[in-house]
Design a protein around this motif. Structure first.
Motif, short mmCIF file in Angstrom:
data_model
loop_
_atom_site.label_atom_id
_atom_site.label_comp_id
_atom_site.label_asym_id
_atom_site.label_seq_id
_atom_site.Cartn_x
_atom_site.Cartn_y
_atom_site.Cartn_z
N PRO A 54 0.88 -1.13 -0.02
CA PRO A 54 -0.12 0.04 0.10
C PRO A 54 1.10 1.33 -0.07
CG PRO A 54 -0.08 -1.09 2.23
CD PRO A 54 0.75 -2.15 1.27
N MET A 55 0.41 2.30 -0.67
CA MET A 55 1.11 3.61 -0.86
C MET A 55 0.82 4.33 0.43
SD MET A 55 1.13 6.35 -4.02
CE MET A 55 -0.97 6.47 -3.87
N PRO A 56 1.88 4.81 1.05
CA PRO A 56 1.32 5.62 2.26
C PRO A 56 0.87 6.88 1.98
CG PRO A 56 3.84 5.91 1.81
CD PRO A 56 3.33 4.61 0.89
N ALA A 57 0.00 7.65 2.72
CA ALA A 57 -0.58 8.92 2.25
C ALA A 57 0.34 10.30 2.48
CB ALA A 57 -1.85 9.15 3.10
N ASP A 58 1.32 9.96 3.07
CA ASP A 58 2.35 10.97 3.14
C ASP A 58 3.71 10.84 2.66
OD1 ASP A 58 2.92 8.89 5.13
OD2 ASP A 58 3.34 10.28 6.64
N ALA A 59 3.54 10.22 1.36
CA ALA A 59 4.68 9.83 0.85
C ALA A 59 5.45 11.10 0.58
CB ALA A 59 4.58 9.13 -0.56
N ALA A 60 7.04 10.99 0.70
CA ALA A 60 7.85 12.30 0.53
C ALA A 60 7.93 12.86 -1.02
CB ALA A 60 9.24 11.71 1.00
N TRP A 61 7.45 11.97 -1.78
CA TRP A 61 7.59 12.31 -3.40
C TRP A 61 6.61 11.31 -3.92
CZ3 TRP A 61 8.54 10.10 -8.13
CH2 TRP A 61 8.66 11.14 -9.18
N ARG A 62 5.85 12.23 -5.01
CA ARG A 62 4.78 11.21 -5.88
C ARG A 62 4.56 11.90 -6.95
NH1 ARG A 62 -0.87 10.52 -3.46
NH2 ARG A 62 -1.36 12.48 -4.75
N ARG A 63 4.53 11.16 -8.15
CA ARG A 63 4.07 11.79 -9.37
C ARG A 63 2.99 10.93 -10.01
NH1 ARG A 63 6.97 14.78 -13.26
NH2 ARG A 63 5.41 15.58 -14.54
N ASP A 64 1.94 11.49 -10.22
CA ASP A 64 0.56 10.80 -10.57
C ASP A 64 0.54 11.12 -12.20
OD1 ASP A 64 0.08 10.31 -8.10
OD2 ASP A 64 -1.26 11.85 -7.72
N TYR A 168 7.97 7.62 -3.65
CA TYR A 168 9.01 7.16 -2.78
C TYR A 168 8.56 7.20 -1.38
CZ TYR A 168 13.35 7.41 -0.04
OH TYR A 168 14.42 7.15 0.80
N ASP A 169 8.74 5.95 -0.76
CA ASP A 169 8.47 5.61 0.45
C ASP A 169 9.35 5.78 1.70
OD1 ASP A 169 7.07 4.83 2.64
OD2 ASP A 169 6.83 2.77 2.08
N GLN A 170 9.44 6.96 2.23
CA GLN A 170 10.61 7.23 3.06
C GLN A 170 10.52 6.32 4.22
OE1 GLN A 170 7.81 9.05 2.52
NE2 GLN A 170 6.91 9.88 4.43
N TYR A 171 9.57 5.54 4.51
CA TYR A 171 9.65 4.61 5.83
C TYR A 171 10.44 3.36 5.39
CZ TYR A 171 5.86 7.57 7.41
OH TYR A 171 5.17 8.82 7.78
#
Length: 370
Positions: A54-64, A168-171
Motif C-alpha cells: 500500500p502507498m503511504p498517504a504522506d509519501a515524501a515524493w509522488r508523481r501521478d 518514494y516511500d521514506q519509511y
C-alpha cells in the motif's frame, strides 16, 4: 525381558495395520477426501490478497500520471483476448463487469474532466451502465438482472485508461510504482461509417479489484502457452505498455491541449516526463554516480581522441607549408644565382670579343643605324 518387549511391539504394529486395513470403504473414502480437501492449493490463481504494497498517504515524493493502454499492442493484448470466455479464461472487461454485476466491487462515473472520483455520490449502478451503453439484460420477477456473455461489448473495449503513481516511500526507503485506478474505454463507430469514437465507461479503484485480479489468469507468452500470470501480477510488475496522456498538474490539462495537437511535440513531452521520473529514481538510489562516471569516462575518451587527432592535422599543415615555401625560395635563389653569372658573362664576353677582334664593325654598323 527383551523378548517380551519385542513381542509386545510387534503385536501393537499388527493391531494398527489391522485397524487401518479393516476400515469400511466409505470411511476410507471419506478420510481420503478430507485429506485432499485440507491440502492447500498452491498458485497465484487462488490468491485472495493484493501483492502490491500500500502507498503511504504522506509519501515524501509522488508523481501521478495517466496512461492509455492500447490493447492492439502485443504487450497489452493479454487483457483483450479471449473476447468470449473460454472455460476459465476471460478478458479483463468481462471479469470486471461480472464483479460489478455481482456487487463485489464498485464502479464510479467518468467525469468530463477525466479525473477519478471515488466518493459515494459518484458511484454508478450497474443497471445504469447497461442502459447507458445499450447492453442487453433480462430482469426476473425479483428484480434481479441477468446478462449473457455474448451481449457484453468485450470486443469493443480496445483501450484502458489507468492512473499510475510513482512515489518514494521514506519509511522503507524504496521507490515504487502502483496502479491506482482503471477505466475501460469503449470504441464504437457511428451509423454513417465514420471513425470510431471513444467512450470511457467507468472508473474502478485498483485496491478494490486487486484481490479478485489475483484469480484472473492471463497468458504470459506466445511461445509457451503454459506460462501464465495473474492480472494482479501483470499490473504490479508493470508488464503493460502505455503512453502518457495526462499528468496531475496545476492547470489540470492533458498533454494534447498543452501541446496544441502537435504529435511530435506531444511525443517529446511524454519522453521528457518519463526521463524526469527515471532521473529522480537514479538520483534517489545513487545510480547517477555510476552513470555519471561512465559518461565522464566516455567523454574523456572522446576528448583524448580528438586531442590526438587535432595536433596531427596542425603539424601536417604547418610542415607542408614551410616546405613549399622553402622549396620555392631555394628555386628562386638558384634561378637568381644562375642568371646573375650568365648576365655577367654576357656583359664580359662582349668586350672580349670586341677587343680580340680588333674591328669596330659591330660598333660602326650600330653607329650607322643610329
Amino acid at each position: 525381558m527383551n523378548y517380551l518387549r519385542r513381542a509386545t511391539l510387534f503385536a501393537l504394529v499388527a493391531l494398527t495395520c489391522t485397524a487401518v486395513v479393516a476400515q469400511p470403504p466409505r470411511r476410507r473414502t471419506s478420510n481420503e477426501n478430507t485429506t485432499k480437501t485440507n491440502t492447500p492449493v498452491k498458485g497465484s490463481a487462488y490468491r485472495d490478497f493484493p501483492t502490491a504494497q500500500p502507498m503511504p498517504a504522506d509519501a515524501a515524493w509522488r508523481r501521478d500520471i495517466y496512461r492509455t493502454l492500447d490493447l492492439t499492442k502485443d504487450a497489452n493484448a493479454v487483457l483483450y483476448y479471449p473476447t468470449m470466455p473460454q472455460g476459465n479464461r476471460m478478458n479483463l472487461f468481462t471479469f470486471l463487469f461480472h464483479a460489478i454485476h455481482r456487487g463485489q466491487i464498485k464502479a464510479y462515473d467518468y467525469k468530463l474532466d477525466g479525473n477519478e472520483d471515488f466518493s459515494a455520490k459518484n458511484e454508478v449502478k450497474v443497471k445504469d451502465l447497461m442502459d447507458r451503453y445499450e447492453i442487453f439484460y433480462e430482469t426476473n420477477a425479483e428484480g434481479k438482472t441477468r446478462v449473457n456473455d455474448a451481449d457484453l461489448p468485450s470486443d469493443q473495449v480496445k483501450l484502458y485508461f489507468i492512473k499510475e503513481s510513482e512515489y518514494y516511500d521514506q519509511y522503507t526507503a524504496t521507490f515504487r510504482k502502483k496502479v491506482t485506478a482503471i477505466c475501460p474505454v469503449l470504441k464504437r463507430g457511428d451509423d454513417f461509417g465514420g471513425a470510431d469514437s471513444q467512450y470511457p465507461m467507468f472508473w474502478v479503484k485498483y485496491d478494490d479489484i486487486a484481490p479478485y485480479l489475483g484469480q484472473l489468469m492471463l497468458m504470459g507468452s506466445n511461445v509457451n502457452n503454459a506460462a501464465t500470470m495473474s492480472a494482479d501480477d501483470f499490473f504490479t510488475l508493470g508488464a503493460y505498455q502505455g503512453d502518457i496522456y495526462k499528468t496531475t498538474n496545476l492547470q489540470d490539462r492533458i498533454l494534447v491541449n498543452e501541446m496544441e495537437m502537435d504529435a511530435d511535440v506531444t511525443h517529446r513531452e511524454q519522453q521528457r516526463i518519463e526521463r524526469e521520473i527515471i532521473d529522480f529514481q537514479d538520483h534517489m538510489w545513487g545510480r547517477d554516480s555510476v552513470a555519471m562516471a561512465k559518461k565522464a569516462a566516455e567523454q574523456a575518451l572522446a576528448d583524448s581522441l580528438a586531442a590526438v587527432e587535432k595536433p596531427k592535422s596542425k603539424r601536417t599543415t604547418t610542415s607542408r607549408t614551410p616546405s613549399r615555401r622553402s622549396t620555392t625560395t631555394v628555386k628562386e635563389n638558384k634561378t637568381t644565382k644562375t642568371k646573375t653569372p650568365k648576365t655577367k658573362t654576357t656583359r664580359s664576353s662582349t668586350p672580349k670579343a670586341t677587343r680580340n677582334s680588333g674591328s669596330g664593325g659591330t660598333i660602326s654598323v650600330r653607329r650607322q643605324r643610329h
